[in-house]
Design an enzyme around this catalytic site. Structure first.
Site, PDB file in Angstrom:
ATOM      1  N   SER A 122      -9.817  52.072 -27.193  1.00  0.00           N
ATOM      2  CA  SER A 122     -10.893  52.349 -27.744  1.00  0.00           C
ATOM      3  C   SER A 122     -11.958  52.422 -26.521  1.00  0.00           C
ATOM      4  O   SER A 122     -13.382  53.102 -26.864  1.00  0.00           O
ATOM      5  CB  SER A 122     -11.373  51.879 -29.408  1.00  0.00           C
ATOM      6  OG  SER A 122     -11.076  49.657 -28.777  1.00  0.00           O
ATOM      7  N   HIS A 177     -15.568  48.395 -27.288  1.00  0.00           N
ATOM      8  CA  HIS A 177     -16.356  49.446 -28.146  1.00  0.00           C
ATOM      9  C   HIS A 177     -17.858  49.754 -27.182  1.00  0.00           C
ATOM     10  O   HIS A 177     -18.270  50.503 -26.413  1.00  0.00           O
ATOM     11  CB  HIS A 177     -16.880  50.167 -29.206  1.00  0.00           C
ATOM     12  CG  HIS A 177     -15.389  50.119 -30.081  1.00  0.00           C
ATOM     13  ND1 HIS A 177     -15.314  50.104 -31.414  1.00  0.00           N
ATOM     14  CD2 HIS A 177     -13.947  50.120 -29.558  1.00  0.00           C
ATOM     15  CE1 HIS A 177     -14.425  50.159 -31.756  1.00  0.00           C
ATOM     16  NE2 HIS A 177     -13.370  49.625 -30.947  1.00  0.00           N
TER      17      HIS A 177
END
Length: 362
Positions: A122, A177
């Site tokens: 991610s 992230h």
């Protein structure tokens, strides 16, 4: 300009292949254990900072916490990655993906990876999304207005929604992230897109060196400033030892309870029960308790301290009862101590039942 986004295909193939290899290794397809992920190269602050296992910053990006985690990341990567490959080219797409993944893992060392192992692509995916947004914004004049508006709106909202969800829900490594997003945006700002036909090959190479150098400095600084957290290698090793010890604990407990029932039913005399405790049960409990003590503190197992304490109480009770029968201890003092131990046993048992942990009968 990029008819075949082979770099995107290769990255997705690597992620899927690693997941398949995990399955062949016996890992759960839906919810692999943290210990298994750590053994395969999950991110851990202590392993990276103290033990120098810097490769975990990269290997963690190819591991996933189950097929749903993998599927969501690959879907988002496919959606944004095609545009980034087309605009930046396959080689620069790989620079953005790898640089963002490393930056996300490095920032995670200061947050999630302090306590838990961290895995997933991610961070790299957010980097690709950041590169897409920057690329659209930089060349919004030469991109069809409808396309630019649609991409900036849809992808921007998706990024914002995912970041908000990451802050609101536990168990999500939002530091990865954020780190990936910032790194991807920075690299895209420095790199030259293929649609910029005025750029010379020399300028493209200089910008590529600059983007890689800037990312390397940021990643290096984040790793250098990070502090060790939970020692996952020691923790998972202790959990393995405990898993091996549990059958012995259950066997020792069952043998003691069986003799207690036999004595209560009149099939085992008090003398025979004392002999059995002295020759069989106390040595077994003492050996197990020594190993439990060696395992030390295990904060990730809430019932651990109570289980160890209860085992020690049972051992002390047996030792005092044998001493009473043999006449080797002071009877009044022993009775007082047995009463204290009985109260402690009841208290520890109540705590274990509240934690839904197995409780041995006194």
């Amino acid at each position: 300009m990029t008819p075949t986004p082979w770099a995107l295909y290769a990255v997705i193939a690597v992620n899927v292949a690693v997941w398949v290899l995990n399955l062949f290794d016996g890992m759960s397809p839906m919810q692999p254990t943290s210990a298994d992920l750590f053994a395969w190269g999950a991110n851990s602050a202590t392993a990276v900072v103290r033990d120098g296992e810097y490769w975990r910053l990269l290997t963690a990006t190819a591991l996933h916490g189950g097929v749903l985690h993998l599927g969501l990341n690959m879907f988002a990567l496919w959606d944004a990655g095609r545009r980034v490959c087309q605009w930046f080219g396959n080689g620069q797409f790989l620079l953005i993906y790898l640089g963002s993944g490393l930056a996300g893992s490095a920032l995670s060392l200061h947050f999630s990876s302090q306590q838990a192992v961290s895995v997933g692509a991610s961070g790299a995916v957010f980097g690709v999304l950041g590169a897409l947004l920057v690329g659209v914004y930089q060349h919004r004049a030469s991109v069809p207005k409808a396309m630019a508006t649609q991409l900036l709106t849809s992808q921007g909202m998706f990024v914002a929604l995912m970041l908000v969800q990451g802050f609101a829900r536990p168990g999500i490594d939002n530091a990865a992230h954020v780190g990936g997003l910032v790194a991807g945006a920075l690299m895209a700002w420095l790199l030259v897109e293929l649609i910029d036909e005025r750029a010379t090959p020399a300028l493209r190479r200089r910008r590529q060196v600059l983007a890689v150098g800037a990312t390397a400095v940021v990643v290096g600084a984040l790793v250098w400033l990070a502090q060790p957290g939970v020692d996952h290698r020691q923790l998972f090793g202790a959990q393995d030892r405990l898993a091996q010890l549990l059958p012995r604990m259950k066997s020792a407990e069952a043998a003691l309870q069986n003799d207690a029932r036999e004595h209560k039913a009149g099939r085992l005399s008090e003398s025979q029960l004392v002999d059995s405790m002295e020759q069989r049960h106390i040595p077994a409990y003492r050996a197990i308790h020594r190993e439990l003590t060696e395992l030390g503190h295990m904060p990730h197992l809430p019932a651990w301290a109570d289980i160890r304490e209860l085992h020690g109480i049972v051992l002390e009770v047996m030792t005092l009862e044998v001493g009473q029968y043999r006449g080797t201890v002071d009877i009044p003092q022993t009775n007082d101590r047995l009463k204290v131990l009985s109260d402690r046993m009841a208290s520890v048992g109540a705590r274990l039942r509240a934690k839904n942990a197995p409780v041995a009968k006194p």
